[in-house]
Design an enzyme around this catalytic site. Sequence first.
Site, short mmCIF file in Angstrom:
data_model
loop_
_atom_site.label_atom_id
_atom_site.label_comp_id
_atom_site.label_asym_id
_atom_site.label_seq_id
_atom_site.Cartn_x
_atom_site.Cartn_y
_atom_site.Cartn_z
CG ASN A 92 -1.30 1.27 1.50
OD1 ASN A 92 -2.36 1.75 1.01
ND2 ASN A 92 -0.69 1.88 2.66
CE1 TYR A 160 -0.33 8.23 -6.48
CE2 TYR A 160 -2.13 8.59 -7.88
CZ TYR A 160 -1.55 8.21 -6.78
OH TYR A 160 -2.13 7.40 -5.84
CE LYS A 164 -0.42 4.43 -6.44
NZ LYS A 164 -0.22 3.57 -5.41
N1 LIG Z 1 -5.89 8.74 -0.63
C1 LIG Z 1 -6.75 8.54 -2.20
O1 LIG Z 1 -7.32 9.13 -2.45
C2 LIG Z 1 -6.00 7.58 -2.82
C3 LIG Z 1 -6.54 7.23 -3.98
C4 LIG Z 1 -6.02 6.25 -5.07
C5 LIG Z 1 -4.77 5.54 -4.27
N2 LIG Z 1 -4.49 5.89 -3.27
C6 LIG Z 1 -3.12 4.89 -2.95
O2 LIG Z 1 -3.26 4.54 -1.40
C7 LIG Z 1 -2.12 4.15 -0.91
C8 LIG Z 1 -2.22 5.02 0.49
O3 LIG Z 1 -2.41 6.17 0.54
P1 LIG Z 1 -3.10 7.14 1.69
O4 LIG Z 1 -4.08 7.86 0.92
O5 LIG Z 1 -3.60 6.21 2.78
O6 LIG Z 1 -2.05 8.04 1.88
P2 LIG Z 1 -0.85 8.35 3.46
O7 LIG Z 1 -1.68 8.59 4.63
O8 LIG Z 1 0.06 9.16 2.75
O9 LIG Z 1 -0.10 6.96 3.15
C9 LIG Z 1 0.81 6.53 2.51
C10 LIG Z 1 1.58 5.70 3.53
O10 LIG Z 1 2.78 5.15 2.87
C11 LIG Z 1 4.01 5.23 3.56
N3 LIG Z 1 5.25 5.36 2.61
C12 LIG Z 1 5.52 6.41 1.65
N4 LIG Z 1 6.59 6.23 1.12
C13 LIG Z 1 7.14 5.05 1.87
C14 LIG Z 1 8.39 4.08 1.43
N5 LIG Z 1 9.33 4.58 0.50
N6 LIG Z 1 8.49 3.25 2.25
C15 LIG Z 1 7.48 2.71 3.00
N7 LIG Z 1 6.53 3.41 3.36
C16 LIG Z 1 6.29 4.61 2.58
C17 LIG Z 1 3.73 6.61 4.43
O11 LIG Z 1 4.39 6.58 5.60
P3 LIG Z 1 6.08 7.18 5.95
O12 LIG Z 1 6.02 8.21 5.50
O13 LIG Z 1 6.35 6.96 7.52
O14 LIG Z 1 6.76 6.15 5.19
C18 LIG Z 1 2.22 6.40 4.78
O15 LIG Z 1 2.08 5.73 5.88
C19 LIG Z 1 -1.15 4.83 -1.49
O16 LIG Z 1 -0.33 3.94 -2.61
C20 LIG Z 1 -1.92 5.76 -2.74
O17 LIG Z 1 -1.32 6.15 -3.74
C21 LIG Z 1 -5.01 6.56 -2.24
#
Ligand SMILES: NC(=O)c1ccc[n+]([C@@H]2O[C@H](COP(=O)([O-])OP(=O)(O)OC[C@H]3O[C@@H](n4cnc5c(N)ncnc54)[C@H](OP(=O)(O)O)[C@@H]3O)[C@@H](O)[C@H]2O)c1
Length: 255
Positions: A92, A160, A164
């Site tokens: 994720n 991005y 994806k």
């Molecule tokens: N929110 C949306 O609308 C949405 C829509 C479509 C897809 N997504 C996808 O859903 C996933 C989760 O997103 P979210 O919305 O929950 O955002 P978020 O709260 O920013 O979560 C992203 C997480 O990834 C971790 N992370 C980032 N880079 C990393 C790395 N190099 N190694 C390990 N961990 C890492 C971050 O923690 P640290 O900074 O501590 O590493 C954070 O906990 C992502 O892949 C995102 O692209 C989100």
Amino acid sequence: MTTARFTGRTALATGAGSGIGRAVALAFAAEGANLVVAGRRQEPLDETVTLIEAAGGKALAVTADVSRAADAQALVAAAVDHFGSLDVAVNNAGVFRGGAPLADLSEEDWHTQLDTNVTGVFLALRAEIRQMRTQPAGGAIVNIASVFGVHARHPGAAAYAASKAAVSVLTRGAALDHIRDGVRINAVSPGAVDTSMSLGPGETEADRTQRMREAVPLGRVSATEEVAAAVLHLASDAAASTVGTDLVVDSGATA
Ligand SMILES: NC(=O)c1ccc[n+]([C@@H]2O[C@H](COP(=O)([O-])OP(=O)(O)OC[C@H]3O[C@@H](n4cnc5c(N)ncnc54)[C@H](OP(=O)(O)O)[C@@H]3O)[C@@H](O)[C@H]2O)c1
């Protein structure tokens, strides 16, 4: 009564200190799984562990940068050392550096998104599959892609979106390569979800609520728990013949 579909299984979730990853971790724990939660920062992971333990579950926090091969391997090794197996993994962790048209995108933002979202999923997948294929019961993996990849159009997000789209396609390829090894791999592509990632520049949650009323058929963002529910289904035995799919959870945005 809630059925516990993952009792005694070990589930790993990356990016589990916040947002969707935390919701996924809590949902697996609520259905009996032992959790390994990973991310780069210790503190948010510790908070996720505290939430799981307060609900009676077991969890281990492991700091890892998924874009580093050694971290991905160490993460899987920690899961096996601590809980004895790796039955489920949810890749994720992801980053979004949106806003700029492609010609104005910095190389740093390009590399950060590709390194985390694509290479990070590859490295985690590889380490997870290498473990799962040695296990008699195999395993199930769910990658978090996005509708911005192969499903939807969105200006200011070309890098991005490319990252994806790669997750969706990588999921299908890896699934074909490893289903006969007992490792079942699928993806979930969320639309806008209730986390900070879906806020536009300078946008408040109230602004987003207003925007989403018009923007999507359902009239609201998806809750993190709704994305988690899709992930748990794909990881469950009920989805045993679902292989290499990419399940859209987007409030009807791409319907
Ligand atoms: N929110 C949306 O609308 C949405 C829509 C479509 C897809 N997504 C996808 O859903 C996933 C989760 O997103 P979210 O919305 O929950 O955002 P978020 O709260 O920013 O979560 C992203 C997480 O990834 C971790 N992370 C980032 N880079 C990393 C790395 N190099 N190694 C390990 N961990 C890492 C971050 O923690 P640290 O900074 O501590 O590493 C954070 O906990 C992502 O892949 C995102 O692209 C989100």
